[in-house]
Design an enzyme around this catalytic site. Structure first.
Site, PDB file in Angstrom:
ATOM      1  N   ASN A   1      -4.171   9.176  -2.706  1.00 44.87           N
ATOM      2  CA  ASN A   1      -4.819   9.896  -3.809  1.00 44.87           C
ATOM      3  C   ASN A   1      -6.064  10.570  -3.234  1.00 44.87           C
ATOM      4  O   ASN A   1      -7.058   9.900  -2.954  1.00 44.87           O
ATOM      5  CB  ASN A   1      -5.190   8.875  -4.905  1.00 44.87           C
ATOM      6  CG  ASN A   1      -6.074   9.483  -5.976  1.00 44.87           C
ATOM      7  OD1 ASN A   1      -6.211  10.698  -6.084  1.00 44.87           O
ATOM      8  ND2 ASN A   1      -6.676   8.625  -6.792  1.00 44.87           N
TER       9      ASN A   1
ATOM     10  N   LYS B   1      -8.079  12.538  -4.571  1.00 41.26           N
ATOM     11  CA  LYS B   1      -9.150  12.745  -5.570  1.00 41.26           C
ATOM     12  C   LYS B   1      -9.698  14.171  -5.462  1.00 41.26           C
ATOM     13  O   LYS B   1      -8.942  15.094  -5.162  1.00 41.26           O
ATOM     14  CB  LYS B   1     -10.251  11.690  -5.420  1.00 41.26           C
ATOM     15  CG  LYS B   1      -9.686  10.280  -5.379  1.00 41.26           C
ATOM     16  CD  LYS B   1     -10.741   9.229  -5.524  1.00 41.26           C
ATOM     17  CE  LYS B   1     -10.097   7.860  -5.373  1.00 41.26           C
ATOM     18  NZ  LYS B   1     -11.020   6.766  -5.603  1.00 41.26           N
TER      19      LYS B   1
ATOM     20  N   HIS C   1      -5.468   6.483 -13.934  1.00 39.12           N
ATOM     21  CA  HIS C   1      -6.369   6.002 -12.872  1.00 39.12           C
ATOM     22  C   HIS C   1      -7.686   5.564 -13.512  1.00 39.12           C
ATOM     23  O   HIS C   1      -8.148   6.169 -14.482  1.00 39.12           O
ATOM     24  CB  HIS C   1      -6.606   7.123 -11.848  1.00 39.12           C
ATOM     25  CG  HIS C   1      -7.302   6.637 -10.616  1.00 39.12           C
ATOM     26  ND1 HIS C   1      -8.667   6.454 -10.572  1.00 39.12           N
ATOM     27  CD2 HIS C   1      -6.828   6.262  -9.400  1.00 39.12           C
ATOM     28  CE1 HIS C   1      -8.994   5.995  -9.373  1.00 39.12           C
ATOM     29  NE2 HIS C   1      -7.893   5.866  -8.642  1.00 39.12           N
TER      30      HIS C   1
ATOM     31  N   GLU D   1     -10.650   5.996 -12.723  1.00 37.91           N
ATOM     32  CA  GLU D   1     -11.687   7.036 -12.820  1.00 37.91           C
ATOM     33  C   GLU D   1     -11.438   7.930 -14.027  1.00 37.91           C
ATOM     34  O   GLU D   1     -12.378   8.439 -14.636  1.00 37.91           O
ATOM     35  CB  GLU D   1     -11.737   7.848 -11.510  1.00 37.91           C
ATOM     36  CG  GLU D   1     -12.376   7.030 -10.396  1.00 37.91           C
ATOM     37  CD  GLU D   1     -11.935   7.402  -8.992  1.00 37.91           C
ATOM     38  OE1 GLU D   1     -11.364   8.483  -8.789  1.00 37.91           O
ATOM     39  OE2 GLU D   1     -12.158   6.573  -8.087  1.00 37.91           O
TER      40      GLU D   1
ATOM     41  N   GLU E   1      -4.980  -1.752  -9.602  1.00 37.40           N
ATOM     42  CA  GLU E   1      -6.198  -1.341  -8.905  1.00 37.40           C
ATOM     43  C   GLU E   1      -7.415  -1.967  -9.575  1.00 37.40           C
ATOM     44  O   GLU E   1      -7.920  -1.420 -10.566  1.00 37.40           O
ATOM     45  CB  GLU E   1      -6.332   0.177  -8.955  1.00 37.40           C
ATOM     46  CG  GLU E   1      -5.189   0.929  -8.312  1.00 37.40           C
ATOM     47  CD  GLU E   1      -5.657   2.291  -7.821  1.00 37.40           C
ATOM     48  OE1 GLU E   1      -5.510   2.545  -6.628  1.00 37.40           O
ATOM     49  OE2 GLU E   1      -6.202   3.069  -8.622  1.00 37.40           O
TER      50      GLU E   1
ATOM     51  N   GLY F   1     -13.093   2.148  -3.803  1.00 43.63           N
ATOM     52  CA  GLY F   1     -14.143   2.900  -3.122  1.00 43.63           C
ATOM     53  C   GLY F   1     -15.368   2.068  -2.799  1.00 43.63           C
ATOM     54  O   GLY F   1     -16.420   2.604  -2.448  1.00 43.63           O
TER      55      GLY F   1
ATOM     56  N   SER G   1      -9.700  -0.099  -1.786  1.00 40.33           N
ATOM     57  CA  SER G   1     -10.200  -0.256  -0.418  1.00 40.33           C
ATOM     58  C   SER G   1      -9.138  -0.762   0.555  1.00 40.33           C
ATOM     59  O   SER G   1      -9.408  -1.607   1.411  1.00 40.33           O
ATOM     60  CB  SER G   1     -11.441  -1.163  -0.391  1.00 40.33           C
ATOM     61  OG  SER G   1     -12.482  -0.577  -1.145  1.00 40.33           O
TER      62      SER G   1
END
Ligand code: PEP
Length: 252
Positions: free
Chosen positions: A9, A11, A95, A97, A167, A173, A213
């Site tokens: 991904n 992003k 996701h 985010e 996730e 991240g 990660s």
């Protein structure tokens, strides 16, 4: 036997030149890989170019998000038919985010899942808990609700085309990874919920990716867990060498 699926991904990273450099580098290193499915999720703007650059490979290319409507007055959005029209095949839905910054809920995730599957786009549906929820021992409840509500009214036939990504938000991240045992516990729970809803045969066939990660030095220990069938990777997917190492996890 579930085929491992390693997806990058990207992003909101790379410009067109960088996206093509990354694609071509991966093509040089990974075109011959047959036993692992490889997915690239560039920014939507670069989908046609990345699809073109992937000609002659088995790489799947997909979008990072989509709207649930097919068309209309939704400035800035893209739809499932648009994704298909440029030759892309997959989409990431829900996701964290998108949930955190763009108001995505289990209800909108569910609408997007129906829209993607109706159009024939293959979705990766993301679920995962925050640090606060994990510390309050709510991980399994939160993930269970996200799975049940996100997949509301999806049929068993459709579920065979869905990938789930677990996730944990606190691992995305941040450099903090769930331990293989922590991840396996949630993956096994997800599979048992899928079995309850869709039957054991379907549940055994669904690939459940881990994301958070994932790096070349921890991928193998995650991938050897019985219910971890792949990885959804952010940071480490932006570099040819590290993504190549992730796909070649068996050699790590
Ligand atoms: C992600 O965004 O899906 C992700 C897992 O990111 P990272 O690998 O950078 O933690």
């Amino acid at each position: 036997m579930r085929k491992p699926f390693i997806a990058g991904n990207w992003k909101m990273n790379k410009d067109l030149k960088g996206a093509l450099e990354l694609t071509n580098g991966l093509k040089r290193n990974l075109t011959d890989v047959e036993d692992v499915e490889i997915g690239l999720f560039p920014p939507a703007l670069f989908l046609p170019d990345v699809v073109d650059a992937c000609t002659g490979t088995r790489f799947a290319v997909g979008a990072q998000n989509m709207h649930w409507e097919e068309k209309g007055a939704f400035t800035g959005e893209i739809s499932a038919p648009m994704i298909l029209s440029v030759g892309a095949t997959h989409v990431i839905i829900g996701h964290s985010e998108r949930r955190q910054h763009f108001g995505e809920t289990d209800e909108t995730v569910n609408k997007k899942m129906h829209s993607a599957l109706k159009a024939g786009v293959l979705p990766i549906m993301c679920v995962g808990e925050s640090l606060e929820q994990r510390e309050a021992q709510k991980t399994l409840d939160i993930v269970s609700t996200q799975i049940r509500d996100g997949l509301e009214s999806i049929t068993s036939g459709q579920m065979a085309r869905v990938v789930v990504a677990y996730e944990p938000i606190w691992a995305i991240g941040t450099g903090k990874t769930a331990t293989p045992d922590q991840a396996q516990q949630v993956h096994a729970t997800i599979r048992s919920i899928l079995a309850e809803i869709f039957g054991d045969d379907v549940a055994q066939g669904v690939r459940i990716q881990y994301g958070g990660s994932v790096k070349p030095d921890n991928v193998k220990s995650l991938m050897t867990q019985p219910d971890i069938d792949g990885a959804l990777v952010g940071g480490a997917s932006l570099d040819v060498d590290s993504f190549t190492a992730l796909v070649n996890f068996k050699e790590a």
